[in-house]
Design a protein around this motif. Structure first.
Motif, mmCIF file in Angstrom:
data_model
loop_
_atom_site.group_PDB
_atom_site.id
_atom_site.type_symbol
_atom_site.label_atom_id
_atom_site.label_comp_id
_atom_site.label_asym_id
_atom_site.label_seq_id
_atom_site.Cartn_x
_atom_site.Cartn_y
_atom_site.Cartn_z
ATOM 1 N N SER A 99 0.810 -1.223 0.000
ATOM 2 C CA SER A 99 0.000 0.000 0.000
ATOM 3 C C SER A 99 0.842 1.270 0.000
ATOM 4 C CB SER A 99 -0.915 0.007 1.228
ATOM 5 O OG SER A 99 -0.146 0.133 2.423
ATOM 6 N N GLY A 100 2.118 1.169 0.377
ATOM 7 C CA GLY A 100 2.953 2.354 0.504
ATOM 8 C C GLY A 100 2.676 3.146 1.763
ATOM 9 N N TYR A 101 1.838 2.619 2.636
ATOM 10 C CA TYR A 101 1.459 3.324 3.865
ATOM 11 C C TYR A 101 2.652 3.354 4.815
ATOM 12 C CZ TYR A 101 -2.138 5.320 6.866
ATOM 13 O OH TYR A 101 -2.900 6.177 7.615
ATOM 14 N N ARG A 102 2.833 4.472 5.471
ATOM 15 C CA ARG A 102 4.002 4.700 6.317
ATOM 16 C C ARG A 102 3.662 4.518 7.791
ATOM 17 N NH1 ARG A 102 7.489 9.249 3.418
ATOM 18 N NH2 ARG A 102 6.901 8.824 1.260
ATOM 19 N N TYR A 103 4.644 3.995 8.501
ATOM 20 C CA TYR A 103 4.511 3.791 9.951
ATOM 21 C C TYR A 103 5.754 4.345 10.651
ATOM 22 C CZ TYR A 103 0.682 0.634 8.789
ATOM 23 O OH TYR A 103 -0.497 0.105 8.308
ATOM 24 N N TYR A 104 5.524 4.838 11.866
ATOM 25 C CA TYR A 104 6.605 5.473 12.621
ATOM 26 C C TYR A 104 6.689 4.886 14.024
ATOM 27 C CZ TYR A 104 6.373 8.962 8.907
ATOM 28 O OH TYR A 104 6.374 9.590 7.688
ATOM 29 N N ARG A 105 7.867 4.981 14.609
ATOM 30 C CA ARG A 105 8.056 4.579 15.996
ATOM 31 C C ARG A 105 7.671 5.715 16.923
ATOM 32 N NH1 ARG A 105 12.910 3.371 13.801
ATOM 33 N NH2 ARG A 105 13.869 5.035 15.038
ATOM 34 N N LEU A 106 7.218 5.385 18.106
ATOM 35 C CA LEU A 106 6.848 6.386 19.103
ATOM 36 C C LEU A 106 8.026 7.301 19.414
ATOM 37 C CD1 LEU A 106 4.691 7.435 21.085
ATOM 38 C CD2 LEU A 106 5.543 5.760 22.750
ATOM 39 N N GLU A 107 9.244 6.726 19.427
ATOM 40 C CA GLU A 107 10.429 7.510 19.774
ATOM 41 C C GLU A 107 10.710 8.617 18.756
ATOM 42 O OE1 GLU A 107 10.363 4.237 19.444
ATOM 43 O OE2 GLU A 107 10.451 3.580 21.551
ATOM 44 N N GLN A 108 10.173 8.474 17.544
ATOM 45 C CA GLN A 108 10.428 9.477 16.510
ATOM 46 C C GLN A 108 9.682 10.787 16.763
ATOM 47 O OE1 GLN A 108 9.681 6.610 13.110
ATOM 48 N NE2 GLN A 108 11.458 7.706 12.262
ATOM 49 N N LEU A 109 8.763 10.773 17.700
ATOM 50 C CA LEU A 109 8.098 12.031 18.064
ATOM 51 C C LEU A 109 9.106 13.041 18.606
ATOM 52 C CD1 LEU A 109 4.803 10.747 19.740
ATOM 53 C CD2 LEU A 109 5.014 12.018 17.594
ATOM 54 N N HIS A 110 10.157 12.543 19.242
ATOM 55 C CA HIS A 110 11.201 13.451 19.748
ATOM 56 C C HIS A 110 11.856 14.206 18.592
ATOM 57 C CE1 HIS A 110 14.447 15.029 22.192
ATOM 58 N NE2 HIS A 110 15.322 14.502 21.353
ATOM 59 N N THR A 111 12.060 13.510 17.459
ATOM 60 C CA THR A 111 12.660 14.159 16.295
ATOM 61 C C THR A 111 11.742 15.233 15.731
ATOM 62 O OG1 THR A 111 13.845 12.127 15.758
ATOM 63 C CG2 THR A 111 13.660 13.765 14.012
ATOM 64 N N THR A 112 10.438 14.939 15.674
ATOM 65 C CA THR A 112 9.506 15.948 15.164
ATOM 66 C C THR A 112 9.464 17.164 16.078
ATOM 67 O OG1 THR A 112 7.557 15.056 16.318
ATOM 68 C CG2 THR A 112 8.076 14.139 14.151
ATOM 69 N N ALA A 113 9.701 16.948 17.385
ATOM 70 C CA ALA A 113 9.713 18.069 18.324
ATOM 71 C C ALA A 113 10.894 18.983 18.070
ATOM 72 C CB ALA A 113 9.756 17.546 19.760
ATOM 73 N N LEU A 114 11.932 18.481 17.396
ATOM 74 C CA LEU A 114 13.067 19.315 16.999
ATOM 75 C C LEU A 114 12.832 19.953 15.631
ATOM 76 C CD1 LEU A 114 16.053 16.987 18.022
ATOM 77 C CD2 LEU A 114 15.210 18.993 19.253
ATOM 78 N N ILE A 115 12.303 19.157 14.697
ATOM 79 C CA ILE A 115 12.140 19.653 13.325
ATOM 80 C C ILE A 115 11.177 20.833 13.262
ATOM 81 C CG2 ILE A 115 11.288 19.081 11.024
ATOM 82 C CD1 ILE A 115 12.225 16.219 11.492
ATOM 83 N N ALA A 116 10.031 20.709 13.909
ATOM 84 C CA ALA A 116 8.992 21.739 13.783
ATOM 85 C C ALA A 116 9.482 23.123 14.198
ATOM 86 C CB ALA A 116 7.761 21.335 14.585
ATOM 87 N N PRO A 117 10.095 23.297 15.382
ATOM 88 C CA PRO A 117 10.559 24.642 15.739
ATOM 89 C C PRO A 117 11.724 25.127 14.881
ATOM 90 C CG PRO A 117 11.195 23.059 17.427
ATOM 91 C CD PRO A 117 10.252 22.357 16.510
ATOM 92 N N LEU A 118 12.575 24.196 14.431
ATOM 93 C CA LEU A 118 13.685 24.612 13.568
ATOM 94 C C LEU A 118 13.162 25.133 12.233
ATOM 95 C CD1 LEU A 118 16.314 21.794 14.239
ATOM 96 C CD2 LEU A 118 16.351 24.158 15.072
ATOM 97 N N ARG A 119 12.125 24.496 11.698
ATOM 98 C CA ARG A 119 11.508 25.013 10.476
ATOM 99 C C ARG A 119 10.879 26.367 10.723
ATOM 100 N NH1 ARG A 119 12.512 24.617 5.821
ATOM 101 N NH2 ARG A 119 10.409 24.502 4.966
ATOM 102 N N ARG A 120 10.247 26.526 11.881
ATOM 103 C CA ARG A 120 9.637 27.815 12.226
ATOM 104 C C ARG A 120 10.709 28.905 12.320
ATOM 105 N NH1 ARG A 120 4.855 29.355 14.940
ATOM 106 N NH2 ARG A 120 4.686 31.628 14.687
#
Length: 247
Positions: free
Chosen positions: A39-60
């Motif tokens: 299906s090409g559907y993507r899955y993520y690990r719970l621990e990867q939320l920490h990475t998104t917490a860095l990416i979002a403010p850096l993009r901002r």
């Protein structure tokens, strides 16, 4: 599949859109833990939320994706401080440019444009593609390498293309020399003289405009690239002639 979050759930938890998550995956910032081959559907690990917490403010904060990718490999307060200093320098430069535009809107600077006959001049040179931030150091270093201080005539710079924050010339730094293998053609040139802050970008653009406008208003055309003749500097006491050869 245990402990994996489907992209919809992960997007809700990270407060990022699925489109953003796909973009970050394509750019190597946040690779899915698993992609369903059918299906090409993507899955993520719970621990990867920490990475998104860095990416979002850096993009901002305006950090480019490539720089975020590099930062995530070795995140540290020191790297953030270095980026912050770069932002401060960039903001100061943008403010300088805006002040220059305000001055243009309030009053047009006056430049005296003159003409003279120049004799043929042999010279040595070195050319390079360079953007505005690295321009002064390239000119200073090349003048020193070519022996400008021992030359009997002022060094000069030929611009074979636009130079700004996106376009890089090329720029040819030249020093007059009787043994030079290149020749600056004899002929008439139009020029104006500037000094101090007038020599800095973007203020220097006003001098170029003045010389080209003078020529155009008199039905004259440029016969070659514009040149900056260094009577003094580069440096705080800089004094230049902006010269354009006339056909």
């Amino acid at each position: 599949m245990e402990n994996l979050m489907p992209i919809g759930e992960f997007a809700a938890a990270s407060r990022l859109s699925q489109k953003a998550l796909r973009l970050y995956g394509e750019n190597g910032l946040l690779t899915p833990a698993w992609v369903d081959p059918e299906s090409g559907y993507r899955y993520y690990r719970l621990e990867q939320l920490h990475t998104t917490a860095l990416i979002a403010p850096l993009r901002r904060a305006g950090m480019p994706l490539a720089e975020i990718r590099s930062f995530l490999r070795d995140p540290s307060p020191e790297r953030l401080e270095a980026y912050e200093l770069g932002l401060a320098d960039e903001l100061a430069e943008r403010r300088q440019v805006l002040r220059h535009v305000k001055r243009i809107l309030k009053e047009e600077p006056m430049y005296d444009v003159l003409t003279r006959q120049s004799a043929e001049q042999p010279y040595v040179s070195r050319a390079q593609h360079v953007l505005v931030p690295a321009l002064e150091s390239f000119i200073v270093d090349t003048f020193r390498e070519l022996g400008r201080d021992a030359a009997g005539e002022p060094g000069f710079v030929l611009y074979h293309g636009p130079v700004n924050n996106e376009e890089d010339g090329p720029v040819e730094v030249c020093v007059p020399s009787p043994a030079g293998d290149k020749r600056l053609s004899a002929g008439e040139v139009a020029f104006t003289e500037i000094r101090g802050e007038q020599c800095q970008f973007p203020q220097i653009l006003g001098a170029y405009e003045a010389v080209y406008r003078w020529a155009k208003e008199r039905g004259r055309e440029a016969s070659g690239p514009a040149r900056e003749i260094y009577l003094r500097g580069p440096g705080p006491d800089e004094q230049l002639q902006i010269a354009v050869p006339l056909a």
